[in-house]
Design a protein around this motif. Structure first.
Motif, PDB file in Angstrom:
ATOM      1  N   TYR A 109       0.834  -1.203   0.000  1.00  0.00           N
ATOM      2  CA  TYR A 109       0.000   0.000   0.000  1.00  0.00           C
ATOM      3  C   TYR A 109       0.868   1.251   0.000  1.00  0.00           C
ATOM      4  O   TYR A 109       0.659   2.181  -0.798  1.00  0.00           O
ATOM      5  N   THR A 110       1.819   1.294   0.935  1.00  0.00           N
ATOM      6  CA  THR A 110       2.655   2.493   1.049  1.00  0.00           C
ATOM      7  C   THR A 110       3.593   2.633  -0.146  1.00  0.00           C
ATOM      8  O   THR A 110       3.849   3.741  -0.612  1.00  0.00           O
ATOM      9  N   ARG A 111       4.106   1.520  -0.638  1.00  0.00           N
ATOM     10  CA  ARG A 111       5.014   1.591  -1.784  1.00  0.00           C
ATOM     11  C   ARG A 111       4.291   2.083  -3.030  1.00  0.00           C
ATOM     12  O   ARG A 111       4.864   2.813  -3.853  1.00  0.00           O
ATOM     13  N   SER A 112       3.051   1.676  -3.205  1.00  0.00           N
ATOM     14  CA  SER A 112       2.286   2.140  -4.365  1.00  0.00           C
ATOM     15  C   SER A 112       2.109   3.654  -4.318  1.00  0.00           C
ATOM     16  O   SER A 112       2.281   4.358  -5.315  1.00  0.00           O
ATOM     17  N   ALA A 113       1.763   4.160  -3.132  1.00  0.00           N
ATOM     18  CA  ALA A 113       1.577   5.606  -2.993  1.00  0.00           C
ATOM     19  C   ALA A 113       2.896   6.363  -3.108  1.00  0.00           C
ATOM     20  O   ALA A 113       2.902   7.540  -3.490  1.00  0.00           O
ATOM     21  N   ASP A 114       4.009   5.695  -2.791  1.00  0.00           N
ATOM     22  CA  ASP A 114       5.314   6.361  -2.862  1.00  0.00           C
ATOM     23  C   ASP A 114       5.665   6.812  -4.273  1.00  0.00           C
ATOM     24  O   ASP A 114       6.525   7.685  -4.450  1.00  0.00           O
ATOM     25  N   LEU A 115       5.010   6.243  -5.273  1.00  0.00           N
ATOM     26  CA  LEU A 115       5.246   6.688  -6.647  1.00  0.00           C
ATOM     27  C   LEU A 115       4.930   8.173  -6.777  1.00  0.00           C
ATOM     28  O   LEU A 115       5.616   8.912  -7.491  1.00  0.00           O
ATOM     29  N   GLY A 116       3.882   8.622  -6.078  1.00  0.00           N
ATOM     30  CA  GLY A 116       3.541  10.030  -6.092  1.00  0.00           C
ATOM     31  C   GLY A 116       4.643  10.884  -5.493  1.00  0.00           C
ATOM     32  O   GLY A 116       4.963  11.965  -6.012  1.00  0.00           O
ATOM     33  N   LEU A 117       5.254  10.402  -4.410  1.00  0.00           N
ATOM     34  CA  LEU A 117       6.361  11.137  -3.797  1.00  0.00           C
ATOM     35  C   LEU A 117       7.523  11.273  -4.768  1.00  0.00           C
ATOM     36  O   LEU A 117       8.088  12.364  -4.936  1.00  0.00           O
ATOM     37  N   TYR A 118       7.903  10.164  -5.413  1.00  0.00           N
ATOM     38  CA  TYR A 118       9.020  10.194  -6.359  1.00  0.00           C
ATOM     39  C   TYR A 118       8.753  11.178  -7.495  1.00  0.00           C
ATOM     40  O   TYR A 118       9.612  12.013  -7.824  1.00  0.00           O
ATOM     41  N   LEU A 119       7.588  11.091  -8.099  1.00  0.00           N
ATOM     42  CA  LEU A 119       7.278  11.974  -9.229  1.00  0.00           C
ATOM     43  C   LEU A 119       7.221  13.434  -8.784  1.00  0.00           C
ATOM     44  O   LEU A 119       7.697  14.332  -9.498  1.00  0.00           O
ATOM     45  N   GLY A 120       6.648  13.668  -7.596  1.00  0.00           N
ATOM     46  CA  GLY A 120       6.583  15.029  -7.090  1.00  0.00           C
ATOM     47  C   GLY A 120       7.963  15.620  -6.857  1.00  0.00           C
ATOM     48  O   GLY A 120       8.222  16.791  -7.188  1.00  0.00           O
ATOM     49  N   ILE A 121       8.865  14.825  -6.306  1.00  0.00           N
ATOM     50  CA  ILE A 121      10.234  15.291  -6.070  1.00  0.00           C
ATOM     51  C   ILE A 121      10.955  15.531  -7.388  1.00  0.00           C
ATOM     52  O   ILE A 121      11.705  16.509  -7.538  1.00  0.00           O
ATOM     53  N   PHE A 122      10.732  14.667  -8.372  1.00  0.00           N
ATOM     54  CA  PHE A 122      11.343  14.874  -9.695  1.00  0.00           C
ATOM     55  C   PHE A 122      10.887  16.209 -10.302  1.00  0.00           C
ATOM     56  O   PHE A 122      11.677  16.941 -10.908  1.00  0.00           O
ATOM     57  N   VAL A 123       9.594  16.517 -10.144  1.00  0.00           N
ATOM     58  CA  VAL A 123       9.079  17.789 -10.657  1.00  0.00           C
ATOM     59  C   VAL A 123       9.761  18.952  -9.945  1.00  0.00           C
ATOM     60  O   VAL A 123      10.192  19.926 -10.579  1.00  0.00           O
ATOM     61  N   LEU A 124       9.870  18.873  -8.627  1.00  0.00           N
ATOM     62  CA  LEU A 124      10.469  19.962  -7.846  1.00  0.00           C
ATOM     63  C   LEU A 124      11.934  20.180  -8.228  1.00  0.00           C
ATOM     64  O   LEU A 124      12.365  21.316  -8.469  1.00  0.00           O
ATOM     65  N   ILE A 125      12.709  19.086  -8.266  1.00  0.00           N
ATOM     66  CA  ILE A 125      14.131  19.212  -8.587  1.00  0.00           C
ATOM     67  C   ILE A 125      14.321  19.668 -10.033  1.00  0.00           C
ATOM     68  O   ILE A 125      15.160  20.522 -10.325  1.00  0.00           O
ATOM     69  N   GLY A 126      13.542  19.095 -10.944  1.00  0.00           N
ATOM     70  CA  GLY A 126      13.670  19.462 -12.344  1.00  0.00           C
ATOM     71  C   GLY A 126      13.331  20.917 -12.607  1.00  0.00           C
ATOM     72  O   GLY A 126      13.971  21.585 -13.428  1.00  0.00           O
ATOM     73  N   TRP A 127      12.322  21.448 -11.917  1.00  0.00           N
ATOM     74  CA  TRP A 127      11.905  22.825 -12.159  1.00  0.00           C
ATOM     75  C   TRP A 127      12.812  23.819 -11.448  1.00  0.00           C
ATOM     76  O   TRP A 127      13.135  24.876 -11.989  1.00  0.00           O
TER      77      TRP A 127
END
Length: 351
Positions: A109-127
């Motif tokens: 359950y938590t690992r599935s939701a962690d995908l959102g964390l990874y993508l969100g961090i990628f957006v923040l670092i990339g921008w």
């Protein structure tokens, strides 16, 4: 105060001690110390004590790294260690029926939701072009909205928000000290801590989503708690509900109200779980019918349990009253008062 360590090229690892992260760190350390002292007696006859304390210390160290992290790379590393060590703790008694499946369910359950964390961090670092958290929180507009919604998904998994709340009640298969630690200031708190830290970046659209997710969770899991006939599962459902109120406060634009309730809830819920563990040892069960009357043989434990329960209900002059009052005030003053205020009131009444 900041400690800079070697990391990726042009993206060093940072540990930052500012007032907010220092409060988080002190909360984690205080609750962990109390739980570890309690665990010395609780796990006294368990032959796997060394393994238990080793995993708990790894878990607490990872949580400290998370709350003090000054960059997103450190956040991800600590987040992963928290997920791994919590899996080991929930599945500690892996030879018992249902324990492996409960640990696996929580992990998935938590690992599935962690995908959102990874993508969100990628957006923040990339921008932003940097992994430093304080710098990435300066972004605005569409990138901030997208990143905020993605981080919300990651927080929903860790803080057991609807519809990802089921794993938390099943996690009661672990030892009681684990439940007390996970529900008060560590694993489940991680999602709320994440959103409190990024709250200055969240635009109106993301705040509305955070508030609605928290409000719906407070009501739904509050109803689940009322229907539960197992003491620890009831407390677990209550945990989801209380973190829902914290997210509602963040969505209302007052993260300090969520912070106040986070601190109060850490003390309250750890006390309730540790008391439930004593009753469980005495009656060899957490079924409500089985533990009925157990407090008569443990008047001091019952007294502490009762004070914590009254505080959770928000009765003055205990801490829960003031933190919930701040959340209700935030909901009543929020732009989305039509939606947030009824959910906040309903969640509080159910508690």
């Amino acid at each position: 105060m900041q400690l800079v360590l070697p990391g990726l090229p042009q993206k060093p690892l940072r540990l930052v001690a500012v007032p907010l992260t220092a409060v988080f760190s002190a909360m984690v350390a205080t609750v962990a110390a109390c739980v570890l002292v309690y665990a010395v007696g609780y796990m006294r006859s368990d032959p796997e004590r060394p393994r238990f304390f080793g995993i708990v210390l790894l878990f607490v160290a990872a949580m400290q790294a998370l709350v003090l992290a000054g960059d997103w790379i450190t956040v991800l590393a600590a987040w992963e260690l928290i997920g791994f060590s919590s899996y080991l703790l929930i599945g500690f008694w892996h030879g018992r029926d249902g324990v492996p499946s409960a640990a696996t369910r929580a992990f998935l359950y938590t690992r599935s939701a962690d995908l959102g964390l990874y993508l969100g961090i990628f957006v923040l670092i990339g921008w932003a072009g940097t992994s430093e958290i304080s710098a990435t929180l300066a972004i605005s507009g569409t990138p901030a909205l997208v990143a905020g919604l993605l981080l919300l998904v990651g927080a929903m998994g860790k803080s057991a928000q609807v519809p990802l709340q089921d794993w938390l009640q099943r996690a009661m298969a672990g030892p009681t000290p684990v439940s007390a630690l996970l529900h008060s200031a560590t694993l489940v708190a991680a999602g709320a801590i994440l959103l409190i830290r990024v709250a200055p970046m969240l635009p109106a659209g993301a705040l509305i989503a955070v508030g609605l997710v928290g409000g719906v969770t407070a009501v739904v899991t509050g109803l689940i708690a009322l229907a539960e006939r197992d003491l620890k599962r009831l407390l677990a459902a209550s945990t989801s509900s209380q973190y829902g109120l914290m997210l509602l406060a963040i969505g209302a634009g007052v993260p300090v109200a969520a912070l106040l309730h986070l601190i109060a809830h850490a003390a309250i819920k750890s006390t309730l779980f540790l008391g439930a563990g004593v009753f469980q040892h005495d009656r060899d069960s957490t079924d409500m019918d089985a533990v009925a009357g157990a407090g008569r043989a443990r008047p001091l434990v019952l007294s502490a349990f009762a004070v914590a329960a009254v505080a959770l209900a928000g009765i003055p002059p205990l801490a829960g009253f003031f933190s919930k009052d701040a959340i209700l005030a935030a909901a009543l003053a929020a732009p989305g008062v039509v939606w947030l205020a009824p959910l906040a009131l309903a969640g509080t009444v159910l508690t």
